[in-house]
Design a protein around this motif. Structure first.
Motif, PDB file in Angstrom:
ATOM      1  N   ILE A   1       2.335   3.576  11.010  1.00  0.00           N
ATOM      2  CA  ILE A   1       1.055   2.880  11.020  1.00  0.00           C
ATOM      3  C   ILE A   1      -0.103   3.788  11.438  1.00  0.00           C
ATOM      4  O   ILE A   1      -1.222   3.641  10.948  1.00  0.00           O
TER       5      ILE A   1
ATOM      6  N   ARG B   1      16.175   1.075   3.894  1.00  0.00           N
ATOM      7  CA  ARG B   1      15.887   0.131   4.973  1.00  0.00           C
ATOM      8  C   ARG B   1      17.149  -0.684   5.220  1.00  0.00           C
ATOM      9  O   ARG B   1      17.828  -1.087   4.265  1.00  0.00           O
TER      10      ARG B   1
ATOM     11  N   LEU C   1       3.467  -0.492   0.624  1.00  0.00           N
ATOM     12  CA  LEU C   1       2.437  -1.535   0.641  1.00  0.00           C
ATOM     13  C   LEU C   1       1.985  -1.870  -0.783  1.00  0.00           C
ATOM     14  O   LEU C   1       1.824  -3.045  -1.125  1.00  0.00           O
TER      15      LEU C   1
ATOM     16  N   ASP D   1       6.602   2.683  15.428  1.00  0.00           N
ATOM     17  CA  ASP D   1       5.976   1.395  15.693  1.00  0.00           C
ATOM     18  C   ASP D   1       6.682   0.365  14.805  1.00  0.00           C
ATOM     19  O   ASP D   1       7.308   0.736  13.808  1.00  0.00           O
ATOM     20  N   PRO D   2       6.618  -0.924  15.155  1.00  0.00           N
ATOM     21  CA  PRO D   2       7.159  -1.915  14.217  1.00  0.00           C
ATOM     22  C   PRO D   2       6.558  -1.823  12.819  1.00  0.00           C
ATOM     23  O   PRO D   2       7.203  -2.184  11.832  1.00  0.00           O
ATOM     24  N   GLN D   3       5.309  -1.324  12.727  1.00  0.00           N
ATOM     25  CA  GLN D   3       4.685  -1.064  11.436  1.00  0.00           C
ATOM     26  C   GLN D   3       4.920   0.416  11.097  1.00  0.00           C
ATOM     27  O   GLN D   3       4.405   1.306  11.756  1.00  0.00           O
ATOM     28  N   LEU D   4       5.709   0.660  10.075  1.00  0.00           N
ATOM     29  CA  LEU D   4       6.169   2.000   9.741  1.00  0.00           C
ATOM     30  C   LEU D   4       5.002   2.968   9.532  1.00  0.00           C
ATOM     31  O   LEU D   4       4.115   2.717   8.706  1.00  0.00           O
TER      32      LEU D   4
ATOM     33  N   PRO E   1       8.143  -4.488   2.446  1.00  0.00           N
ATOM     34  CA  PRO E   1       7.879  -4.396   3.886  1.00  0.00           C
ATOM     35  C   PRO E   1       7.795  -2.943   4.356  1.00  0.00           C
ATOM     36  O   PRO E   1       8.740  -2.175   4.168  1.00  0.00           O
ATOM     37  N   ALA E   2       6.672  -2.590   4.944  1.00  0.00           N
ATOM     38  CA  ALA E   2       6.519  -1.273   5.566  1.00  0.00           C
ATOM     39  C   ALA E   2       6.684  -1.460   7.063  1.00  0.00           C
ATOM     40  O   ALA E   2       5.775  -1.204   7.854  1.00  0.00           O
ATOM     41  N   THR E   3       7.863  -1.907   7.446  1.00  0.00           N
ATOM     42  CA  THR E   3       8.128  -2.273   8.836  1.00  0.00           C
ATOM     43  C   THR E   3       9.501  -1.762   9.258  1.00  0.00           C
ATOM     44  O   THR E   3      10.371  -1.510   8.432  1.00  0.00           O
ATOM     45  N   THR E   4       9.667  -1.654  10.582  1.00  0.00           N
ATOM     46  CA  THR E   4      10.968  -1.276  11.126  1.00  0.00           C
ATOM     47  C   THR E   4      11.632  -2.440  11.846  1.00  0.00           C
ATOM     48  O   THR E   4      12.696  -2.269  12.453  1.00  0.00           O
TER      49      THR E   4
ATOM     50  N   ARG F   1       4.367   5.123   3.191  1.00  0.00           N
ATOM     51  CA  ARG F   1       3.846   3.847   3.678  1.00  0.00           C
ATOM     52  C   ARG F   1       2.951   3.190   2.624  1.00  0.00           C
ATOM     53  O   ARG F   1       3.078   1.991   2.351  1.00  0.00           O
TER      54      ARG F   1
END
Length: 330
Positions: A99, A54, A127, A94-97, A132-135, A123
């Protein structure tokens, strides 16, 4: 040109067998369960390791210094051909990797997750580890790269009346199809191939003309993701040319402008020092949109001077008055 130096915020390495066992994917639709059963049956052999990284958003360069990136536009969608060494496919995230990996939907992000079933487990692992599982975070891009994910099947989503999918399986049509149609659309890969992914989220929901800050954000996101891919390639495959494969990122559910997203990705690739950009333009209309975006890029470049301030180039891109499109509902 001097290469950017992206900052890695997180690096994790996983063995796929242990990852799938410890963090099984959470599949919320029976068709997704069917796909997983076909691709990862009991006793399935998994090889290699998966590296997830990341990255912190880079600042854009002050001046325009462009690599001589080779650009190839091709019809269709990702075919994952050739060696994976130095080759990266953009995940329209998505902003949520990842998702939607277990949902009823099968858009670009979800198709990649279905064909690479370990992505759902990645993912869940993040979690479970409290990571963070986000982009993106606070409207700043934090691209996620995944190197070495097994592609265990190919899913045919295009329309095929004889196969029972006259309108295809893409997007919301996936859930409406009978299970036997889904099964017939899947080709299990034996042995699996390996894929490297750049998960980046485009902005969504814009209206009217693009504002300059939106253009800068898109460029920053792509530039950071592509620069991270260059850095990881140099780390894992020294001396190997870096190829990024992409398409109309952010132009489906997020309603982006195809010509704008073509231009900005071309610019990002050349700023990041990517050796080759392969652009999958889907169909004839897509090829036309790509050519228009590429021509716009050459035009705004020609209007400037070598080594000019990047801000001046972005100003001319803004003067093209690109307008947002509308979501395709997928």
């Amino acid at each position: 040109m001097s290469a950017p130096t992206p900052v890695c915020l997180l690096r994790r390495e996983y063995e796929p067998v242990a990852l799938l066992a410890a963090h099984p994917p959470v599949l919320r639709h029976p068709h997704k369960n069917l796909l997983f059963e076909l691709t990862c049956p009991p006793g399935a052999v998994h090889e290699g390791s998966i590296v997830l990284t990341r990255w912190r958003a880079l600042s854009l360069p002050a001046t325009v210094e462009l690599a001589a990136t080779e650009v190839l536009a091709v019809p269709g969608t990702y075919d994952y051909s050739g060696s994976d060494a130095g080759v990266w496919h953009v995940n329209f995230a998505d902003p949520q990797l990842f998702i939607g990996y277990g949902s009823a939907l099968l858009a670009q992000d979800e198709t990649q997750a279905a064909e690479h079933p370990v992505l759902g487990s990645l993912r869940e692992a993040l979690l479970d580890e409290g990571l963070p599982a986000t982009t993106e975070v606070d409207d700043e891009a934090t691209p996620v790269l995944v190197a070495g994910a097994e592609r265990r099947c190919a899913i045919s989503t295009e329309p095929d009346r004889a196969a029972g999918r006259p309108l295809g399986l893409y997007g919301n049509r996936f859930a409406a199809a009978p299970a036997n149609v889904i099964r017939a659309a899947v080709r299990v890969l034996r042995p699996p191939t390996r894929t490297n992914l750049i998960a980046i989220a485009a902005p969504a929901g814009g209206r009217g003309l693009y504002f300059r800050h939106q253009l800068e954000r898109i460029l920053t996101t792509a530039y950071t993701g592509f620069s991270a891919a260059v850095a990881e390639s140099h780390r894992q495959w020294p001396g190997t040319p870096v190829e990024v494969r992409t398409g109309f990122w952010g132009c489906g559910a997020f309603g982006g402008n195809r010509q704008a997203m073509t231009l900005l990705q071309l610019l990002a690739a050349r700023l990041a020092g990517v050796d080759r950009l392969r652009f999958y333009a889907f169909d004839d209309a897509g090829q036309t949109d790509f050519r228009k975006g590429a021509a716009d890029f050459e035009r705004v470049l020609a209007a400037g001077t070598p080594g000019e301030a990047l801000a001046e180039l972005i100003e001319r891109i803004g003067d093209l008055d690109y307008a947002w499109g509308v979501s395709d509902g997928n």
